[in-house]
Scaffold this motif. Sequence first.
Motif, short mmCIF file in Angstrom:
data_model
loop_
_atom_site.label_atom_id
_atom_site.label_comp_id
_atom_site.label_asym_id
_atom_site.label_seq_id
_atom_site.Cartn_x
_atom_site.Cartn_y
_atom_site.Cartn_z
N LYS A 324 0.86 -1.19 0.00
CA LYS A 324 0.00 0.00 0.00
C LYS A 324 0.89 1.24 0.00
N GLN A 355 2.04 -3.90 4.57
CA GLN A 355 0.77 -4.56 4.89
C GLN A 355 -0.38 -3.63 4.54
N ASP A 356 -1.46 -4.21 4.09
CA ASP A 356 -2.68 -3.45 3.82
C ASP A 356 -3.79 -4.00 4.71
N ASP A 357 -3.80 -3.51 5.95
CA ASP A 357 -4.75 -4.03 6.93
C ASP A 357 -6.20 -3.75 6.53
N VAL A 358 -6.43 -2.61 5.88
CA VAL A 358 -7.80 -2.22 5.55
C VAL A 358 -8.43 -3.19 4.56
N LYS A 360 -7.96 -6.21 4.18
CA LYS A 360 -8.22 -7.52 4.77
C LYS A 360 -9.47 -7.51 5.66
N MET A 361 -10.01 -6.35 5.92
CA MET A 361 -11.16 -6.26 6.82
C MET A 361 -12.46 -6.58 6.10
N LYS A 418 -15.98 -2.84 11.49
CA LYS A 418 -15.11 -2.50 10.35
C LYS A 418 -15.89 -1.86 9.20
#
Length: 439
Positions: A324, A355-358, A360-361, A418
């Motif tokens: 990202k 990492q692209d945490d968003v 994955k939500m 989320k």
Amino acid sequence: MAKLTFVGGIHPFDGKDMSKDKPIKEALPKGDLTYPLSQHIGAPATPIVAKGDHVLTGQKIAEASGFVSAPVYATVSGTVKAIEPRRVVTGDSVMSIIVENDGLYEEVAYSPINSLEELTKKEIVERVKEAGVVGMGGAGFPTFIKLSPKEPEKIEYVIANCAECEPYLTSDYRRMLEEPEKLVNGLKIMLSLFDHARGILAVEDNKPDCIAILKELTKNESRISVKALKTKYPQGAERQIIFATTGRSINSSMLPADAGCIVDNVDTIVAVYHAVMLGKPLMNRIVTVTGDAIADPRNFIVRIGTNYHELVEEAGGFKQEPVKIISGGPMMGFAIFDLDVPTTKTASALLCMTQDDVSKMDSTACINCGKCVEVCPGRIAPRRLADYAEHYNEEAFLAENGMECCECGCCSFVCPAKRPLTQTIKSMRKIQLGKRRKK
């Protein structure tokens, strides 16, 4: 309520340790420079050069085309290669002037002054206007307009926004450490325009070294005070910093001047100093290049128009391919898909993450926990507003003060379901703002 803060807000991981302790480094451009004609709120600038023209550093290449507009200046010497649409960080294609850098950096002659007393108030504002100074915290509003309120005698506070509450960003912090005199002198220039105003240097209390330096520099300045703000996001938002420092409130239909305030961020105030005292137009800014994908995160003094690829190279390149890339900070910045875009007057940071945490939500149904209401600095109900926006219920959205959202992202950050609350509300706000402009 705690002193010098506001109701609501959050405490995200700040990520500032990656870059905050490294001195600012100059990044000289290597390739062509691209100057979008729209780097500010208002009408795009109009080119005053043509393909094949030779330009110098500091030469005006596009002039303001309306009252709410700003000129653009070359930041290198070289030859105009083209005037054509080029992609910018938002993904839009914007008419731009492309200059081939000759590497000589030949400059025009500037017109510095020895003392502020040499200029009238009108001349001070004119120098800021001619220099193309705009809000460099992200808004891009032409600064000379802020400095020309209808009733200048009612301005009681000029606030230097030194909070820098956005995670990962440290450009204002480094500027305060390395060039605090320029910040203080820029604030004094702004104060000279308002006979009844006091200056406030508003700094979050996670920057005690900056607070100490600024207090020492202003100890004999009767019109300037340094105020330590509670460290909390979004402490640096315009409405929140006004309330924290003065106790005054404004809403979406008001300007800071309506509450007797003018607010500008650190880089903008330094640009005012350069424009008025040195006669220099806005040609560079500090950009934080950071994130766990960057080999050497730090702050760079960047010539406007420099390609983002070159900034990544200056920071040692990628130690790991980013998943990202964000222009700006993680809370209010936006993802970009291509680094082949130029830095502009409002380019504050480049954040590259592994990492692209968003993404994955997975959003689920609202559980009515009320956390979004607790953290909202606008004191509205994000859950309900997002529901109205999703169902295009414009009447209910407006009735429940949807336009008071400042799009800070606090509600999305804390939502256990989320839900993309901020993004949904932002879409409806854009629709409403578009309708207002058509009226």
